[in-house]
Write a protein that holds these residues in place. Sequence first.
Motif, PDB file in Angstrom:
ATOM      1  N   ARG A   1     -42.741  40.531 -57.011  1.00 15.96           N
ATOM      2  CA  ARG A   1     -44.060  40.132 -57.481  1.00 15.96           C
ATOM      3  C   ARG A   1     -44.836  41.373 -57.932  1.00 15.96           C
ATOM      4  O   ARG A   1     -44.855  42.394 -57.222  1.00 15.96           O
ATOM      5  N   PRO A   2     -45.464  41.308 -59.097  1.00 20.75           N
ATOM      6  CA  PRO A   2     -46.240  42.481 -59.547  1.00 20.75           C
ATOM      7  C   PRO A   2     -47.375  42.803 -58.567  1.00 20.75           C
ATOM      8  O   PRO A   2     -48.203  41.947 -58.243  1.00 20.75           O
TER       9      PRO A   2
ATOM     10  N   ASN B   1     -43.181  49.609 -59.505  1.00 22.60           N
ATOM     11  CA  ASN B   1     -43.763  48.446 -58.831  1.00 22.60           C
ATOM     12  C   ASN B   1     -43.328  48.369 -57.365  1.00 22.60           C
ATOM     13  O   ASN B   1     -44.166  48.292 -56.466  1.00 22.60           O
ATOM     14  N   CYS B   2     -41.976  48.419 -57.128  1.00 20.29           N
ATOM     15  CA  CYS B   2     -41.477  48.233 -55.767  1.00 20.29           C
ATOM     16  C   CYS B   2     -40.917  49.510 -55.158  1.00 20.29           C
ATOM     17  O   CYS B   2     -40.769  49.602 -53.936  1.00 20.29           O
ATOM     18  N   GLY B   3     -40.524  50.504 -55.947  1.00 17.88           N
ATOM     19  CA  GLY B   3     -40.021  51.761 -55.424  1.00 17.88           C
ATOM     20  C   GLY B   3     -38.520  51.852 -55.304  1.00 17.88           C
ATOM     21  O   GLY B   3     -38.016  52.835 -54.741  1.00 17.88           O
TER      22      GLY B   3
ATOM     23  N   ALA C   1     -45.991  50.835 -55.944  1.00 17.39           N
ATOM     24  CA  ALA C   1     -45.512  51.723 -54.885  1.00 17.39           C
ATOM     25  C   ALA C   1     -45.564  53.180 -55.302  1.00 17.39           C
ATOM     26  O   ALA C   1     -45.560  54.080 -54.451  1.00 17.39           O
ATOM     27  N   LYS C   2     -45.621  53.437 -56.602  1.00 17.31           N
ATOM     28  CA  LYS C   2     -45.688  54.826 -57.070  1.00 17.31           C
ATOM     29  C   LYS C   2     -46.976  55.496 -56.631  1.00 17.31           C
ATOM     30  O   LYS C   2     -47.018  56.712 -56.364  1.00 17.31           O
TER      31      LYS C   2
END
Length: 377
Positions: free
Chosen positions: A112-113, A98-100, A118-119
């Motif tokens: 936050r979803p 989600n965020c990395g 980020a993938k």
Amino acid sequence: MATASVAFKSREDHRKQIELEEARKAGLAPAEVDEDGKEINPHIPQYMSSAPWYLNAERPSLKHQRKWKSDPNYTKSWYDRGAKIYQADKYRKGACENCGAMTHDSNSCMDRPRKVGAKWTNKHIAPDEKIETFELDYDGKRDRWNGYDASTYAYVIERYEARDGARRKFLKVQQLKKLEENNNQNDEAGVSDDDKEEDGLTVDESKVDESKQMDFAKVEKRVRTTGGGSTGTVRNLRIREDTAKYLLNLDVSSAHYDPKTRSMREDPLPDADPNEKFYGGDNHHRDSGEALEFKQLDIHACKAFDKGQDIHMQATPSQAELLYKNYKVIKEKLKFQTKDTILEKYGNAAGDEELPMEHLLGSPRLSPYFNGLLQAN
């Protein structure tokens, strides 16, 4: 189980040991010294000064009472909240989808979803969190204030002060509006400025907040307690300029004064002039004024309840008061009826009417005899 270091003592040696301990407690003999050369307090109980048998203590010591197990890994530091260590430019294998960030997975991500993680975007990679591990002892794990920063409470105080200031400002504006409306109504009615000042209807900003200072002359005293706090206000304090109750009459046989409740129920000066006395005992207030009326009302309610009426002073006080008023009215009517009946039967000696002779003589049989004597004379 006896220790190997403790040898058998005879009765004489035991007596000398007790005498030595008494001398040390009295200060006549020097105190006992432990292994480190420190003096041992002779007043320490034996169950504290004597070491357990499994320590094999050859000399008197207090090491078994000290904290001899120290944890070298124990620390009082706490987690660095919100600290970041590294922020990557592109997605790394095994990072959060989600965020990395590499320090957590997608299931435990607090961001936050994203619509596209980020993938797949390789943009806005979140920095890695700073992860720390501490070895806390028993108390540290259960300390609810562990890691609390007291300086953060300043923000709480500022927020509450700002709220109170806004509230005071709003109330002041509302009061000024009400005073302006009253002034406008008086101007339309033709009220002069002097009448406004007498009625207190003029706008004076310095007097707007006077309602908050109404209790400035209230006499209160805070009583300290053992816990460092304070109890409620003491209501039976006297003014310092007034004479104390127990100083009004120093006679031993005078009225009793209770220092615990600061009460003197009887009159300390019963022979003094009532017009010059300013204090007649605590019971004087209970037997006069509204207190006496309430007492009579309570007595009437109890008697009426005993006679079968559904009345209760505490449950229905209004009903009890109304019944008591009706009772007094009916009692006055019966009193006047009894008086009229007596006057009709025996007459009124204080009136202008001439009383019949049988009333004066007490018997109607003697009235003709005395009437004949009066006519003959």
